[in-house]
Design an enzyme around this catalytic site. Structure first.
Site, PDB file in Angstrom:
ATOM      1  N   ASP A 205       0.747  -0.956  -0.430  1.00 33.92           N
ATOM      2  CA  ASP A 205      -0.161   0.280   0.222  1.00 33.92           C
ATOM      3  C   ASP A 205       0.954   1.408  -0.104  1.00 33.92           C
ATOM      4  OD1 ASP A 205      -2.490  -1.580  -0.184  1.00 33.92           O
ATOM      5  OD2 ASP A 205      -2.622  -1.501   2.239  1.00 33.92           O
ATOM      6  N   GLY A 206       2.089   1.585   0.906  1.00 39.41           N
ATOM      7  CA  GLY A 206       2.838   2.696   0.522  1.00 39.41           C
ATOM      8  C   GLY A 206       3.690   2.599  -0.301  1.00 39.41           C
TER       9      GLY A 206
ATOM     10  N   ASP B   3      -3.514  12.699  22.102  1.00 39.18           N
ATOM     11  CA  ASP B   3      -1.873  12.426  20.727  1.00 39.18           C
ATOM     12  C   ASP B   3      -2.172  12.586  20.189  1.00 39.18           C
ATOM     13  OD1 ASP B   3      -0.875  11.162  23.494  1.00 39.18           O
ATOM     14  OD2 ASP B   3      -1.587   8.765  22.841  1.00 39.18           O
TER      15      ASP B   3
ATOM     16  N   ASN C 177      -6.836   5.736  10.156  1.00 39.66           N
ATOM     17  CA  ASN C 177      -8.280   6.407  11.045  1.00 39.66           C
ATOM     18  C   ASN C 177      -9.342   5.278  11.610  1.00 39.66           C
ATOM     19  OD1 ASN C 177     -11.047   7.882  11.069  1.00 39.66           O
ATOM     20  ND2 ASN C 177     -10.623   6.031   9.988  1.00 39.66           N
TER      21      ASN C 177
END
Length: 253
Positions: free
Chosen positions: A43-44, A143, A157
Site C-alpha cells: 500500500d505504501g 495524542d 483512521n
C-alpha cells in the site's frame, strides 16, 4: 490493439523479481504513454505511485507484493491483459494540507489517505478545531488527530477507532487519537466540502507535527485540511474486489 503497460515496483526483492518477469512477458511502455500503470508492492508503494503519476492520464492497477495490500489486487503473472480488460475503476480525490510552522513557513502537501497531527514530545497535544472557520472545539487534549478520506478510512483512521467510510460517500472522518479531554470524544463525520483547521495551543511546550501520507512537517502552529476535488486518482480493481467491497468486508472481519 494490445494495451501499452508501464510496470513499476518497490525495492522489495519479490516486487523487483515480479516486475522483471512481467516486463519480459508484456514489454515496458513509458508511463506518459501507457494505457495502464501496473504497480507492484504494498500500500505504501501504491500511495507513492499515485502521487508520482498524479498528472498522467493512465489509471493504476496494483498487484500485492507487500504485506496488507488493501489498495492492491492479488498477484498473478498470467492473464494480465484479460484482468485489466475486466477491471473496475474507482476514482478518489486527495486531501490538501496547508501547514504553518512556528517560524511562519507555509508547507503544502497532498494526502490520499489522511492528514494527521501528532504530538512530538512526551506531553499530550492541545488542539483547537474549526470547521469552515467556525470554532467547534475549543480544546482537544490528545495524542493527535486526523482527517481521513473514504479510501484512507481503513488505514490509520481505523486503527484510531475511527469509522470506515463507503468509498462513494461525500464525507470525511475527523478522528482523535487517545483523546484525554473530552475523554469520550470519538470524532465527527464532516461533509467532503468542509475545511478543517487545527490550531496548536501551547506549542512551545507541547510541540506538534503534521503528516500528509507520511510526509512530515514539524513544529506546526496551524494546519488547514480540505478536499482537492480537482485532482483525481484512478485505480483499477479485479471484479468483485474493488474498494467498495473491501470497505464492507473489513467491517465484518
Amino acid at each position: 490493439m494490445a494495451q501499452k503497460l508501464a510496470f513499476t515496483a518497490s525495492s522489495a526483492p519479490s516486487a523487483v523479481e515480479a516486475c522483471d518477469a512481467l516486463i519480459r512477458a508484456y514489454g515496458q511502455a513509458d508511463e506518459a504513454e501507457a494505457d495502464v500503470i501496473v504497480a507492484l508492492g504494498g500500500d505504501g508503494f501504491m500511495l507513492q505511485t499515485l502521487h508520482r503519476t498524479e498528472g498522467l492520464p493512465a489509471p493504476v492497477y496494483g498487484m500485492n507484493r507487500g504485506t496488507v495490500g488493501f489498495l492492491m489486487n492479488e498477484f498473478a503473472d498470467d492473464d494480465l491483459p484479460e484482468r485489466l480488460a475486466a477491471a473496475e475503476e474507482a476514482v478518489i480525490n486527495p486531501l490538501r494540507m496547508t501547514a504553518t510552522t512556528v517560524t511562519g513557513e507555509v508547507r503544502k502537501a497532498l494526502a490520499i489517505n489522511e492528514v494527521s497531527l501528532l504530538r512530538q514530545g512526551p506531553q499530550a497535544s492541545k488542539l483547537r478545531i474549526l470547521v469552515d472557520g467556525k470554532p467547534r472545539m475549543e480544546e482537544l487534549v490528545c495524542d493527535g488527530a486526523l482527517v481521513a478520506t473514504p479510501a484512507g478510512s481503513t488505514a490509520y483512521n481505523y486503527s484510531a477507532h475511527g469509522p470506515i467510510l463507503p468509498i462513494g460517500a461525500d464525507v470525511l472522518a475527523l478522528t482523535a487519537m487517545a483523546a484525554f479531554r473530552p475523554r469520550r470524544w470519538r470524532g465527527a463525520l464532516l461533509p467532503k466540502t468542509a475545511r478543517v483547521t487545527f490550531e496548536v495551543l501551547g506549542g512551545d511546550k507541547r510541540p506538534v507535527m503534521a503528516e500528509a501520507d507520511a510526509r512530515s512537517v514539524r513544529n506546526v502552529v496551524r494546519v488547514d485540511v480540505e478536499s482537492a476535488p480537482e485532482i483525481s486518482h484512478r485505480l483499477l480493481f479485479d471484479p468483485g474486489h474493488g474498494l467498495e467491497e473491501r470497505l464492507i468486508r473489513e467491517q465484518f472481519a
